[in-house]
Write an enzyme that holds these catalytic residues in place. Structure first.
Site, PDB file in Angstrom:
ATOM      1  N   HIS A 121      15.960  84.069 -64.156  1.00 50.14           N
ATOM      2  CA  HIS A 121      15.098  82.940 -63.815  1.00 50.14           C
ATOM      3  C   HIS A 121      13.948  83.443 -62.967  1.00 50.14           C
ATOM      4  CE1 HIS A 121      13.712  79.091 -62.303  1.00 50.14           C
ATOM      5  NE2 HIS A 121      14.470  78.490 -63.210  1.00 50.14           N
ATOM      6  N   ASP A 122      12.711  83.075 -63.346  1.00 48.67           N
ATOM      7  CA  ASP A 122      11.551  83.649 -62.664  1.00 48.67           C
ATOM      8  C   ASP A 122      11.518  83.316 -61.175  1.00 48.67           C
ATOM      9  OD1 ASP A 122      11.093  80.981 -63.257  1.00 48.67           O
ATOM     10  OD2 ASP A 122       8.990  81.241 -63.774  1.00 48.67           O
ATOM     11  N   THR A 123      11.993  82.121 -60.801  1.00 45.48           N
ATOM     12  CA  THR A 123      11.979  81.776 -59.382  1.00 45.48           C
ATOM     13  C   THR A 123      13.002  82.599 -58.603  1.00 45.48           C
ATOM     14  OG1 THR A 123      11.358  79.523 -60.008  1.00 45.48           O
ATOM     15  CG2 THR A 123      12.019  79.866 -57.725  1.00 45.48           C
ATOM     16  N   THR A 144       2.323  76.129 -61.375  1.00 45.83           N
ATOM     17  CA  THR A 144       2.338  74.861 -62.110  1.00 45.83           C
ATOM     18  C   THR A 144       3.370  73.928 -61.491  1.00 45.83           C
ATOM     19  OG1 THR A 144       1.634  75.971 -64.131  1.00 45.83           O
ATOM     20  CG2 THR A 144       2.672  73.813 -64.371  1.00 45.83           C
ATOM     21  N   ASN A 181      12.395  70.874 -56.912  1.00 40.78           N
ATOM     22  CA  ASN A 181      11.263  71.046 -57.812  1.00 40.78           C
ATOM     23  C   ASN A 181      10.225  69.973 -57.510  1.00 40.78           C
ATOM     24  OD1 ASN A 181      11.911  73.107 -60.172  1.00 40.78           O
ATOM     25  ND2 ASN A 181      13.811  72.042 -59.684  1.00 40.78           N
ATOM     26  N   GLU A 189      -4.202  71.259 -63.220  1.00 40.81           N
ATOM     27  CA  GLU A 189      -4.450  71.888 -64.526  1.00 40.81           C
ATOM     28  C   GLU A 189      -4.815  70.849 -65.575  1.00 40.81           C
ATOM     29  OE1 GLU A 189      -0.815  73.971 -65.142  1.00 40.81           O
ATOM     30  OE2 GLU A 189      -1.191  75.382 -63.510  1.00 40.81           O
ATOM     31  N   GLY A 291       1.043  82.351 -57.732  1.00 37.10           N
ATOM     32  CA  GLY A 291      -0.390  82.144 -57.938  1.00 37.10           C
ATOM     33  C   GLY A 291      -1.003  81.157 -56.979  1.00 37.10           C
TER      34      GLY A 291
END
Length: 372
Positions: A121-123, A144, A181, A189, A291
């Site tokens: 998982h990227d997090t 995002t 979350n 965006e 980011g």
């Protein structure tokens, strides 16, 4: 309530549990033909190594893993009609699966390098690279989505965490990522997408300048209102939210941008308060990675609103965490503490101290009522 008690995972429409339940409702034909269920990281590891594995951090987000036992929940699989045979043994991040497949080694010229399972998982990768200056600090993986939480040794699963919508996702070295979350730059965006179609997208630097010049704390939204979760013209949805809550709708790009950034900062404040309530301790500071950590204006808004220091960086935390866990697996570094020390010494970190917290305190009570 029973699903949350077992898994500790926040309910989101994208969770694997819903996808598999829908497959069962359609007749389960694909399941009947399948040998194993692999999440995307596990599929890539299989292609590279030939080994079928189920990495823990990505599996935990499926909402099918028992958070206390750290295994697939047979209770949930049976209740939903999902074959247990689809689920293999879970492996921890940092597991070495074996050498890369010979045909890939030959074609790439890599030779017989090991295939190491990083956090899938990227997090989980990003949190492994958070350069904690104080272990009591919270983290915010900003992009995002904004994922805000603390690193915990034990899951926090109770009525309050369920009501607040917190999740207990798998982390590195047996840790739990207790987090929430938050809808992050997704809203921006979508606004930019609409502006691009009209030939009026201001660009990142101009966005920050326009927002900085706009009047402060006029119009505010709850980024986690369901209307903001799906694609579409966010400008009109923001205007609708403001009108419904007795606020003026933003009347310029700058006012709209300031509304988004200030609302995110205030949302972070409310989530930080929830974290302090859930953990029973004060949180002295916040680390922002990803980011979104490059947005100096939002970082300063957040420091002022939280009335706590905000430490920004690294931007590429996910990549750094992935590499560092692989280094731990091979013995190149000893543990997570050393990994984070490497991050502190390898990336430029910028600290934002609170400079004008008073106006935010006045806006906070108004904001609470908008989110109630």
């Amino acid at each position: 309530e029973e699903i949350y008690r077992i898994t500790g995972i926040q309910f989101m429409p994208l969770n694997t549990i819903f996808q598999l339940a829908a497959e069962v409702e359609k007749g389960g034909g694909n399941m009947a033909k399948a040998h194993r269920l692999l999440h995307m990281p596990d599929l890539i590891h299989h292609w590279l190594s030939g080994v079928i594995s189920h990495e823990y951090t990505i599996a935990s987000t499926s909402q099918l893993v028992d958070v206390k036992e750290r295994t697939w929940s047979g209770t949930l699989l049976d209740a939903l009609g999902i074959p247990r045979s689809l689920m293999g043994e879970l492996v921890e991040p940092g597991t070495i699966l074996g050498p890369i497949r010979s045909e890939i080694a030959d074609a790439s010229g890599l030779g017989s390098v090991p295939v190491i399972v990083p956090p899938g998982h990227d997090t989980a990768d990003a949190v492994a690279a958070v350069p904690f200056t104080d272990p009591a600090n919270a983290y915010l993986s900003s992009g995002t989505w904004s994922l805000m939480g603390v690193e915990s040794r034990t899951p926090v699963v109770n009525e309050l965490s369920y009501r607040y919508g917190f999740t207990n996702e798998g982390g590195v070295n047996g840790t739990i990522r207790l987090l929430k979350n938050i809808c992050g730059f997704w809203i921006l965006e979508q606004c930019r997408e609409a502006w691009k179609q009209e030939g009026a997208d201001p660009g990142i630097e101009e966005i920050k300048r326009l927002a900085a010049r706009a009047e402060p704390l006029v119009s505010l939204i709850n980024p986690d209102d369901p209307r903001f979760a799906y694609p579409g013209d966010m400008r009109e949805r923001i205007a609708d939210f403001c009108r419904e809550t007795g606020q003026p709708a933003p009347d310029s790009q700058g006012a709209l941008l300031r509304c988004i950034f200030e609302s995110l900062a205030l949302r972070y404040r409310l989530v930080l308060e929830m974290l302090e309530e859930l953990t029973g301790r004060s949180i002295p500071g916040l680390h922002v990675v990803g980011g979104g950590s490059q947005n100096e204006l939002l970082n300063q808004f957040t420091a002022d609103c939280l009335n706590r220091p905000v430490i920004a960086g690294p931007v590429e935390a996910t990549a750094a965490g992935n590499i560092l866990v692989q280094m731990m697996a091979t013995g190149a570094i000893s543990d997570l503490a050393e990994a984070r020390d490497i991050v502190r010494r390898s990336f430029e970190l910028v600290t934002f101290e609170p400079s004008d917290p008073e106006p935010w305190q006045g806006a906070l009570e108004r904001y609470r009522s908008l989110c109630s």
